[in-house]
Design a protein around this motif. Structure first.
Motif, short mmCIF file in Angstrom:
data_model
loop_
_atom_site.label_atom_id
_atom_site.label_comp_id
_atom_site.label_asym_id
_atom_site.label_seq_id
_atom_site.Cartn_x
_atom_site.Cartn_y
_atom_site.Cartn_z
N LYS B 122 1.02 -1.20 0.07
CA LYS B 122 -0.05 0.06 -0.05
C LYS B 122 0.86 1.28 0.03
CE LYS B 122 -3.64 -1.00 0.19
NZ LYS B 122 -4.85 -1.13 1.48
N THR B 123 0.70 2.25 -1.01
CA THR B 123 1.49 3.36 -0.76
C THR B 123 0.77 4.50 -0.25
OG1 THR B 123 0.11 4.01 -2.91
CG2 THR B 123 2.20 2.69 -3.28
N VAL B 124 1.59 5.30 0.19
CA VAL B 124 1.44 6.71 1.02
C VAL B 124 0.42 7.53 0.37
CG1 VAL B 124 2.25 8.57 2.10
CG2 VAL B 124 3.39 6.37 2.47
N THR B 125 -0.55 8.01 1.02
CA THR B 125 -1.47 8.94 0.69
C THR B 125 -1.43 10.09 1.53
OG1 THR B 125 -3.93 9.35 0.29
CG2 THR B 125 -3.36 7.53 1.82
N ALA B 126 -1.90 11.20 0.94
CA ALA B 126 -2.03 12.55 1.79
C ALA B 126 -2.96 11.94 2.77
CB ALA B 126 -2.63 13.68 1.06
N GLU B 127 -3.27 12.94 3.67
CA GLU B 127 -4.14 12.58 4.88
C GLU B 127 -5.80 12.65 4.27
OE1 GLU B 127 -5.21 16.03 7.16
OE2 GLU B 127 -6.06 15.05 8.65
N LEU B 128 -6.36 11.34 4.33
CA LEU B 128 -7.86 11.14 3.57
C LEU B 128 -7.69 11.51 2.30
CD1 LEU B 128 -9.65 12.08 6.89
CD2 LEU B 128 -9.83 9.87 6.06
N GLN B 201 -14.54 10.35 -0.86
CA GLN B 201 -14.41 11.69 -0.32
C GLN B 201 -15.49 12.49 -1.16
OE1 GLN B 201 -11.31 15.37 -1.54
NE2 GLN B 201 -10.52 13.27 -1.59
N ALA B 202 -15.45 12.83 -2.49
CA ALA B 202 -16.55 13.43 -2.98
C ALA B 202 -17.00 12.73 -4.41
CB ALA B 202 -15.96 14.65 -3.48
N PRO B 203 -17.85 11.75 -4.04
CA PRO B 203 -18.36 10.82 -5.37
C PRO B 203 -18.55 11.51 -6.54
CG PRO B 203 -19.65 10.32 -3.07
CD PRO B 203 -18.90 11.71 -2.81
N ALA B 311 -17.34 17.26 3.46
CA ALA B 311 -17.66 17.39 4.93
C ALA B 311 -18.81 16.32 5.21
CB ALA B 311 -18.38 18.78 4.94
N HIS B 312 -19.63 16.02 4.16
CA HIS B 312 -20.56 15.04 4.53
C HIS B 312 -20.06 13.63 4.67
CE1 HIS B 312 -24.65 13.03 4.35
NE2 HIS B 312 -24.04 12.06 3.32
N HIS B 313 -19.07 13.26 3.82
CA HIS B 313 -18.72 11.92 3.85
C HIS B 313 -17.64 11.88 5.11
CE1 HIS B 313 -20.22 11.53 0.00
NE2 HIS B 313 -20.67 10.49 0.57
N TYR B 314 -16.94 12.93 5.52
CA TYR B 314 -16.05 12.96 6.75
C TYR B 314 -16.57 13.53 8.05
CZ TYR B 314 -12.55 12.06 3.06
OH TYR B 314 -11.66 11.37 2.10
N LEU B 333 -13.01 21.15 5.99
CA LEU B 333 -14.52 20.68 6.49
C LEU B 333 -15.38 21.57 7.06
CD1 LEU B 333 -13.02 17.15 8.14
CD2 LEU B 333 -14.12 17.41 5.83
N ASP B 334 -14.83 22.69 7.61
CA ASP B 334 -15.79 23.54 8.24
C ASP B 334 -16.29 24.26 7.03
OD1 ASP B 334 -15.46 23.35 11.02
OD2 ASP B 334 -13.50 24.55 11.18
#
Lengths: 444, 444
Positions: B122-128, B201-203, B311-314, B333-334
């Motif tokens: 598994k390769t590194v991703t940015a936060e979420l 994240q954002a479908p 914001a909805h999914h997280y 998110l805010d």
């Protein structure tokens, strides 16, 4: 055979061989309108002079250059009055838009004109393409609803006023009137027909569909409107309709499925029996499939998305023209305005999940049989009948077609609905064409 | 030539002809990881024993039955750590999901395993999968960002740790790290690769993409992941990648376009000059096109949709794990929580309009050249760089690819981005393959 009984393909064949002019065809169709329109009320607008003039021009062009035959050359088509036309009013079935004359043609109107079709006129729609009916009556029984919201398109084809018509379906608005009026109604995969210039009700669900009197005519008309190489707005470049595949015979019988869906109990006893008899009369008997339980949420999921998006898109009329909105639509708009962003996005995610599950259930079949409507057209014209047997297919955007091969309690038409997986429109039409052929050969 | 320099197709060719075993290939890749991983930090998880064991099994299977060669037989692939894997943790780049072990493989992981690929890790991703970087550094200069959010996938391919990797792009997360790391990054048409089992994240915007060292390898990997006959969730059954078309030469040069887009001024002077020199060096010189002004709203439209859906999914982590969210993501998110339903639906309608306009602008070209990033990878690893040159293409879901053929201010890689109209992935790859070939022949 009277010319108004011609299918579009039959009429085209006569035109190509010089045995029929567009003017003769259009004149006969207009005579049929003159004879029946007062009773049936299929049309919101017809300009007789203009369409005859266009037919004459098409006849002249073909006389000068017989190689210039177009795919729908000189064939009249009725257009639901929610598609913008640059030469006729587009009133969306509401007094709020009375006299509205758009500057541009909707994308599909342009495609039809390019294909040589003659726009016969605008057909009656329910109020803003929702539920509250217009003036149209069912050609088979004037005391009954033709179904909606594409009421005029289905009735005009059923009454032989025109061989082809275009409608839309957000919930059941193509399949339901086709079932009630005894014509073929075909709603291709979501997004394959451009929606530029169409009344925007609920963009996640709004779909363009076609009406005709047999499957091949629907395939022909849909092939004009589905142009994968031409992208408008959110049109998807899916494979185009392959008419040679639609016409291709099966070496063994097609692989058919049967699905009752979660709303089966809403079908009348006679409808249930008709379907079971039909299914059990096939050889081999279609495999009965059950949709996973997540699909039981399709109706509520669809309602959340449709009402929320509709409230957004009809917001201006809600604010400015409330007194001209029917109580039924007003109630729906009120309900839609109460949907929260979070409920809406949850419903959209559910739509995705249900779509995956439905496509998976359908993908191995040539076509899956399922009720089109709970019963034949109900008596009275105050409502357009229940769309509940269309909802899961509209929600998931899979192609579906209604064939006029069953009949209901009183001998009124009752459509047989077939559905296929997303993008498999040609395969679905092929199965439908096969079923149509064996039905008529059995009944001949 | 060292085995780690093999492209996937070269390695496959050696394997097919018995000149290379998967075990040898994997062992060399693991040695490269051992040598460089401490500096580069491309991996979130690798199980060396397991992947070597899988390679041995593949070698044995092929020895027993040489006709059983699979499309990616024994080839190692890196998977961004937001795709679920049933035998490795999937931590989504956040401590909130530390140790998370999903039960099922994501759809693309299953497709890869069926194609014989070995999941290297598994390769590194940015936060979420947003902006806040993980540990990865740019293999070309450890003081610079590799770009994100698919940082590890791009860096692992650039550092010859693996010939192929999979990532995702919601804004610029495939094209940007490909540009910065000097590899090919390809993001096919929206919806063509299944997203089941991927962090949502954002479908409306989330898209799967691939990394490799040349165009044909990207075409090969994408062809495994785009299976029009297999539908998962909201996958679209668009035409599959036709590798013979991708490889087909042009009788005259391809029809190329060039578009600066509304954010051209955000490109550095050197980037602007590199692009103009490249474009003007082509024969014929690509036609410069200007996108209609509605496209100027792409960045704000994309932001509204992305932040609102995110914001909805997280929402659950926002509520329960706020202290483990980076300040940058928290701010986003805010902002997303303040988007109203009406603003959101307006943005979705705008997306539709922009999509139509963009597709229309692109449809007559084999490929349209446009900047991938404002400049080479910026110094520092606190941010992943600007995605602004990807936004309009991510918003509209058209296919795009970044080719490692330019260089920036300090001689770091600078990707050349090519875009095509929706569904024309094979045509775009063909143009990209042609440009790649002439570039390398010029520089040989």
């Amino acid at each position: 055979m009277k010319r108004v009984e011609f299918t579009a393909r039959e009429a085209l064949n006569e035109i190509v061989h010089g045995r029929l002019s567009s003017e003769e065809l259009i004149s006969d169709c207009l005579r049929q309108v003159d004879k029946l329109e007062e009773e049936i009320g299929a049309w919101a607008f017809i300009d007789r002079t203009k369409v005859i003039d266009q037919a004459r021009k098409a006849d002249t062009r073909r006389k000068i250059d017989n190689s210039s035959i177009l795919p729908l050359d000189g064939i009249p088509v009725g257009i639901k009055d929610i598609f913008d036309t640059n030469d006729m009013p587009t009133e969306n079935g509401t007094t709020i838009h009375a006299g509205r004359c758009p500057k541009d043609d909707a994308a599909i109107v342009r495609l039809l004109r390019e294909a040589g079709a003659l726009i016969m006129g605008k057909t009656v729609t329910a109020e803003l393409a929702v539920y509250t009916p217009g003036k149209t009556k069912n050609p088979h029984d004037l005391t009954r609803t033709p179904g909606g919201s594409s009421s005029g398109s289905a009735a005009a084809v059923a009454a032989r006023m025109v061989p082809l018509a275009v409608g839309t379906q957000t919930n059941g608005s193509v399949i339901r009137p086709a079932s009630f009026c005894g014509v073929v109604g075909f709603k291709p995969t979501f997004g394959t027909i451009p929606r530029a210039g169409v009344l925007r009700q609920a963009p996640s669900l709004d779909q363009v569909g076609v009406f005709s009197r047999n499957v091949l005519d629907s395939a022909l008309l849909a092939s004009i409107l589905m142009k994968p190489e031409e992208i408008y707005g959110d049109t998807l470049p899916l494979p185009e309709i392959d008419i040679s595949l639609v016409e291709k015979s099966f070496s063994t019988n097609p692989n058919l499925g049967f699905v009752r869906t979660a709303v089966w109990s809403e079908a009348s006893t006679i409808t249930q029996k008709s379907y079971l008899d039909f299914v059990n009369g096939q050889r081999p008997v279609p495999t009965e499939i059950e949709l996973p339980s997540i699909c039981d949420q399709a109706v509520s999921c669809h309602r959340t998305i449709m009402l929320c998006e509709m409230a957004h898109h009809y917001n201006a009329i809600y604010t400015d023209n409330r007194e001209e909105i029917s109580p039924m639509l007003l109630g729906m708009l009120d309900e839609g305005r109460r949907v929260s962003l979070s409920e809406y996005l949850d419903a959209k995610n559910l739509l995705t999940e249900v779509s995956g599950v439905v496509d998976n259930a359908l993908k191995d079949f040539d076509a899956v049989i399922t009720p089109a409507t709970p019963a034949e057209a109900p008596e009275g014209i105050a409502s357009t009948g229940s769309p509940v047997f269309c909802t899961v297919w509209s929600l998931t955007g899979v192609p579906s077609i209604s064939l006029p091969v069953l009949s209901g309690e009183s001998g009124m038409p009752l459509g047989l609905q077939l559905v296929g997986s997303r993008g498999s429109d040609s395969k679905l039409l092929r199965g439908a064409h096969w079923l149509e052929k064996i039905h008529y050969s059995l009944n001949d």
